[in-house]
Design an enzyme around this catalytic site. Structure first.
Site, PDB file in Angstrom:
ATOM      1  N   THR A  26       0.807  -1.220   0.000  1.00  0.00           N
ATOM      2  CA  THR A  26       0.000   0.000   0.000  1.00  0.00           C
ATOM      3  C   THR A  26       0.837   1.266   0.000  1.00  0.00           C
ATOM      4  OG1 THR A  26      -1.472   1.336   1.400  1.00  0.00           O
ATOM      5  CG2 THR A  26      -0.144  -0.285   2.528  1.00  0.00           C
TER       6      THR A  26
ATOM      7  N   TYR B  82      -2.659   0.164   9.795  1.00  0.00           N
ATOM      8  CA  TYR B  82      -2.835  -0.521   8.507  1.00  0.00           C
ATOM      9  C   TYR B  82      -1.532  -0.475   7.701  1.00  0.00           C
ATOM     10  CZ  TYR B  82      -4.079  -1.045   3.608  1.00  0.00           C
ATOM     11  OH  TYR B  82      -4.089  -1.424   2.292  1.00  0.00           O
TER      12      TYR B  82
HETATM   13  C1  UD1 Z   1      -7.148   3.550   0.328  1.00  0.00           C
HETATM   14  C2  UD1 Z   1      -7.355   2.070   0.561  1.00  0.00           C
HETATM   15  C3  UD1 Z   1      -6.158   1.443   1.141  1.00  0.00           C
HETATM   16  C4  UD1 Z   1      -4.974   1.762   0.248  1.00  0.00           C
HETATM   17  C5  UD1 Z   1      -4.791   3.257   0.175  1.00  0.00           C
HETATM   18  C6  UD1 Z   1      -3.637   3.661  -0.711  1.00  0.00           C
HETATM   19  C7  UD1 Z   1      -9.666   1.514   1.020  1.00  0.00           C
HETATM   20  C8  UD1 Z   1     -10.720   1.247   2.014  1.00  0.00           C
HETATM   21  N1  UD1 Z   1      -8.476   1.846   1.482  1.00  0.00           N
HETATM   22  O1  UD1 Z   1      -7.089   4.226   1.570  1.00  0.00           O
HETATM   23  O2  UD1 Z   1      -6.337   0.046   1.245  1.00  0.00           O
HETATM   24  O3  UD1 Z   1      -3.841   1.120   0.726  1.00  0.00           O
HETATM   25  O4  UD1 Z   1      -5.980   3.786  -0.406  1.00  0.00           O
HETATM   26  O5  UD1 Z   1      -3.522   5.061  -0.755  1.00  0.00           O
HETATM   27  O6  UD1 Z   1      -9.854   1.465  -0.164  1.00  0.00           O
HETATM   28  N2  UD1 Z   1     -12.685  10.592   2.057  1.00  0.00           N
HETATM   29  C9  UD1 Z   1     -13.679  11.514   2.296  1.00  0.00           C
HETATM   30  N3  UD1 Z   1     -14.967  11.045   2.465  1.00  0.00           N
HETATM   31  C10 UD1 Z   1     -15.291   9.725   2.384  1.00  0.00           C
HETATM   32  C11 UD1 Z   1     -14.257   8.782   2.129  1.00  0.00           C
HETATM   33  C12 UD1 Z   1     -12.971   9.261   1.983  1.00  0.00           C
HETATM   34  O7  UD1 Z   1     -13.427  12.718   2.391  1.00  0.00           O
HETATM   35  O8  UD1 Z   1     -16.481   9.351   2.565  1.00  0.00           O
HETATM   36  C13 UD1 Z   1     -11.311  11.071   1.815  1.00  0.00           C
HETATM   37  C14 UD1 Z   1     -10.274  10.525   2.796  1.00  0.00           C
HETATM   38  O9  UD1 Z   1     -10.162  11.333   3.938  1.00  0.00           O
HETATM   39  C15 UD1 Z   1      -9.009  10.530   1.921  1.00  0.00           C
HETATM   40  C16 UD1 Z   1      -9.545  10.232   0.517  1.00  0.00           C
HETATM   41  O10 UD1 Z   1     -10.914  10.605   0.544  1.00  0.00           O
HETATM   42  O11 UD1 Z   1      -8.417  11.815   1.887  1.00  0.00           O
HETATM   43  C17 UD1 Z   1      -9.436   8.754   0.123  1.00  0.00           C
HETATM   44  O12 UD1 Z   1      -9.987   7.950   1.167  1.00  0.00           O
HETATM   45  P1  UD1 Z   1     -10.352   6.401   0.927  1.00  0.00           P
HETATM   46  O13 UD1 Z   1     -11.041   6.227  -0.382  1.00  0.00           O
HETATM   47  O14 UD1 Z   1     -11.060   5.931   2.146  1.00  0.00           O
HETATM   48  O15 UD1 Z   1      -8.940   5.691   0.771  1.00  0.00           O
HETATM   49  P2  UD1 Z   1      -7.621   5.738   1.698  1.00  0.00           P
HETATM   50  O16 UD1 Z   1      -7.944   5.921   3.127  1.00  0.00           O
HETATM   51  O17 UD1 Z   1      -6.649   6.676   1.040  1.00  0.00           O
END
Ligand code: UD1
Length: 329
Positions: free
Chosen positions: A117, A141
């Site tokens: 990751t 993680y």
């Molecule tokens: C994801 C992966 C992880 C991987 C990583 C690599 C998942 C669950 N996790 O984590 O396995 O190793 O990418 O970079 O796929 N956000 C919002 N609102 C939401 C959801 C997310 O604002 O409802 C923001 C988060 O704060 C972050 C970004 O969007 O800044 C991406 O978040 P997310 O899609 O959850 O992925 P990661 O936590 O980066």
């Protein structure tokens, strides 16, 4: 000779299994269905329900099916969950990986591909992250995955065993033929959540943090289409079979999109405004994660085919629309 795919009923694993069976490869899927779905697994693969950390089960499968490569997708992936329950993450990621590697070494499997990751990096600067940079995961993680990279490194030195660890950036989108996609109703991924909101299945999208030191204050990630990621694995498989040395490689496009960029993309794709709510930062989230992707291009000859945010969002949204009709939700 066959390929053992752990987590092959999960989001990325199920795409990999289709790519392998489409290419006529002999595949055994091992998945405990804790988050995966049996219905996402290609009919052309053998399916075994069980734990990747069960050494006796895995050594049995290796012997029975002549496994020559293991591709290890199974694991827990939600960054904030790992902050709340680190022991679960060390158990399900690090401890399981240790057992699986032991089974591989005992069973004489020489090639291993591991889902690592981007969160092994600290993500404190906007500069693209090269594999040569020091690691510094800020979440359990990221640490649970980095420890597995270290085990692989040590084992490749000690035994007749080689591996490729692919450090995934943010994977999204779905199979072009509509056979599989991100199917967990509880998924937390940004593009998945945005698709659910766009379809009215979730009331609004939470923006987790608007005070990051990024251009628009929201978190920046390098979003990569799942089909391009799967292609990197297929190339890693050939690379190991041809005798390539153990390697760690980033898988991203080399440019980032903020949470607001993703929202704007979803609005372009659907032609409608997306209801959002600004909120505080989420635990364990780094501000930036953008790949320096030169190594995977140079070493594996990887050439992404879907490097376009709107294309990724359209693909994820199309799968989400389909999800109810195929009954995975
Ligand atoms: C994801 C992966 C992880 C991987 C990583 C690599 C998942 C669950 N996790 O984590 O396995 O190793 O990418 O970079 O796929 N956000 C919002 N609102 C939401 C959801 C997310 O604002 O409802 C923001 C988060 O704060 C972050 C970004 O969007 O800044 C991406 O978040 P997310 O899609 O959850 O992925 P990661 O936590 O980066």
């Amino acid at each position: 000779m066959s390929i053992l795919v752990t987590g092959g009923a999960g989001y990325i694993g199920s795409h990999m299994v289709y790519a392998l069976t489409d290419a006529g490869r002999d595949v055994v899927v091992l998945d405990n269905l804790s988050t995966g779905a049996r219905g996402l697994v290609s009919d052309a693969a053998r399916f075994v329900e069980g734990d990747a950390g069960n050494v006796a089960l895995v050594t049995g499968l290796i012997a029975k099916h002549g496994v020559e490569t293991i591709i290890h997708f199974a694991g827990s992936i939600v960054v904030p969950d790992s902050v709340a329950d680190p022991l679960a993450y060390y158990a399900n990621n690090t401890v399981v990986a240790r057992s699986l590697i032991e089974a591989a070494v005992k069973g004489g499997v020489k090639n291993f591909i591991f889902s690592s990751t981007a969160t092994v990096y600290a993500g404190e600067s906007a500069d693209p992250l090269s594999e040569t940079l020091p690691t510094g995961p800020v979440s359990p993680y990221g640490r649970s995955k980095l420890m597995t990279e270290w085990m692989l490194e040590d084992c490749a030195r000690a035994y007749d065993f080689r591996y490729v660890a692919l450090r995934y950036f943010n994977v999204a989108g779905a199979d072009a033929k509509g056979r599989t996609g991100q199917s967990s109703p509880r998924a937390t991924h940004l593009i998945k959540r945005a698709s659910q909101v766009a379809l009215g299945r979730v009331a609004h999208l939470d923006i987790f943090g608007t005070d990051y030191p990024t251009a628009d204050g929201t978190g920046v990630r390098d979003y990569i289409h799942v089909s391009d990621l799967v292609d990197a694995h297929a190339r890693a498989l050939d690379y190991l079979r041809e005798g390539g040395p153990a390697a760690v490689m980033n898988c991203g496009y080399g440019h980032g999109a903020s949470v607001r960029d993703v929202i704007a993309s979803m609005e372009r794709v659907t032609g409608r405004p997306l209801p959002v709510k600004e909120g505080p930062r989420r635990a364990g989230d780094p501000p930036w994660l953008v790949a320096d992707a030169r190594k995977v291009r140079d070493v594996l000859g990887w050439r992404p085919q879907h490097d376009d945010l709107d294309k990724i969002v359209r693909s994820a949204y199309a799968w989400e629309q389909r999800l109810n009709s195929v009954g995975h939700n």
